[in-house]
Design a protein around this motif. Structure first.
Motif, mmCIF file in Angstrom:
data_model
loop_
_atom_site.group_PDB
_atom_site.id
_atom_site.type_symbol
_atom_site.label_atom_id
_atom_site.label_comp_id
_atom_site.label_asym_id
_atom_site.label_seq_id
_atom_site.Cartn_x
_atom_site.Cartn_y
_atom_site.Cartn_z
ATOM 1 N N GLN A 133 0.855 -1.181 0.000
ATOM 2 C CA GLN A 133 0.000 0.000 0.000
ATOM 3 C C GLN A 133 0.887 1.225 0.000
ATOM 4 O O GLN A 133 2.014 1.206 0.531
ATOM 5 C CB GLN A 133 -0.881 0.028 1.256
ATOM 6 N N GLU A 134 0.447 2.288 -0.590
ATOM 7 C CA GLU A 134 1.189 3.549 -0.560
ATOM 8 C C GLU A 134 1.526 3.897 0.886
ATOM 9 O O GLU A 134 0.654 3.868 1.759
ATOM 10 C CB GLU A 134 0.374 4.654 -1.204
ATOM 11 N N GLY A 135 2.819 4.191 1.143
ATOM 12 C CA GLY A 135 3.253 4.544 2.483
ATOM 13 C C GLY A 135 3.723 3.364 3.324
ATOM 14 O O GLY A 135 4.295 3.567 4.404
ATOM 15 N N GLU A 136 3.525 2.138 2.837
ATOM 16 C CA GLU A 136 3.905 0.936 3.588
ATOM 17 C C GLU A 136 5.340 0.550 3.246
ATOM 18 O O GLU A 136 5.625 0.000 2.182
ATOM 19 C CB GLU A 136 2.950 -0.205 3.247
ATOM 20 N N SER A 137 6.266 0.792 4.142
ATOM 21 C CA SER A 137 7.693 0.541 3.893
ATOM 22 C C SER A 137 7.997 -0.955 3.876
ATOM 23 O O SER A 137 7.328 -1.748 4.558
ATOM 24 C CB SER A 137 8.539 1.231 4.952
ATOM 25 N N SER A 138 9.022 -1.341 3.136
ATOM 26 C CA SER A 138 9.431 -2.739 3.050
ATOM 27 C C SER A 138 10.854 -2.842 2.508
ATOM 28 O O SER A 138 11.492 -1.819 2.223
ATOM 29 C CB SER A 138 8.464 -3.514 2.147
ATOM 30 N N SER A 139 11.343 -4.076 2.406
ATOM 31 C CA SER A 139 12.700 -4.312 1.904
ATOM 32 C C SER A 139 12.705 -5.439 0.889
ATOM 33 O O SER A 139 11.953 -6.410 1.030
ATOM 34 C CB SER A 139 13.635 -4.698 3.063
#
Lengths: 109, 110
Positions: free
Chosen positions: B14-20
């Motif tokens: 989702q827009e704004g959901e940080s990840s790697s």
């Protein structure tokens, strides 16, 4: 400054035919590399040329050949095309931090 | 022989959901590890080169890190325009070829 330019952008060939793809590197770059990218895969190294000499070759059959001209532009030639040669062919310019062109989409039917 | 494995294969955020994104590699003498972004039907666009373990580089919402066995591409507060395939590649001390992974396809939804 123009980036890496490749031509044509798309082409369709018949099995058994021959194809020539062209690449002009960024001005001042003496190295050109060619990569094949099949759908859903990462690019795979075919050749690198530096100062008109072949500096490296990937695991591709002898149907694939390339050359580099005095102005550092390059051609990739593929003979006796197979259906499996259908791919995006990418040219990269530069000796280390490579800049890629937009590619030539080859479809073999 | 150099090997590069990227995971996950696909990621939806989702827009704004940080990840790697992860890139595991084996190489006989690392000359450089490269991250590229690729949009559909286009050539890869250079993002970062990392040279040694512990090195980090940032560009806008992206941050790349490197250890002796893997690299991470951290995406902070992604936007839909970050949707693309992210490719990792290693170059060994022979000097020429980039050995690419299969990529991670990222989709960021509003």
């Amino acid at each position: 400054d123009a980036g890496v330019t490749q031509s044509p952008t798309h082409l369709i060939k018949t099995r058994g035919q021959h194809v020539t793809l062209r690449c002009s590197p960024i001005s001042g770059h003496k190295s050109v590399s060619w990569y094949q990218q099949v759908l859903g895969q990462g690019p795979q190294f075919i050749f690198q040329y530096y100062e008109k000499e072949e500096r490296g070759r990937g695991n591709f059959p002898d149907r694939f050949s390339a050359r580099q001209f005095p102005n550092y532009s390059s051609e990739l030639n593929v003979n006796a095309l197979l259906l499996g040669d259908s791919a995006l062919y990418l040219c990269a310019s530069g000796d280390y931090g490579y800049t890629f062109g937009s590619g030539t989409r080859l479809t073999v039917v | 022989e150099d090997q590069v494995t990227q995971s996950p294969e696909a990621l939806r955020l989702q827009e704004g959901e940080s990840s790697s994104l992860n890139c595991s590699y084996t190489v006989s003498g690392l000359r450089g590890l490269f991250w590229y972004r690729q949009d559909p039907g286009k050539g890869p666009e250079f993002l970062f080169t990392l040279y040694s373990a512990g090195e980090e580089k940032e560009k806008e919402r992206l941050k790349a890190t490197l250890t002796k066995k893997e690299s991470f591409l951290h995406i902070t507060a992604p936007k839909p325009e970050d949707s693309a395939t992210y490719l990792c590649a290693v170059q060994d001390n022979s000097g020429y070829a980039l050995n690419f992974g299969k990529g991670t396809s990222l989709l960021v939804t509003p």
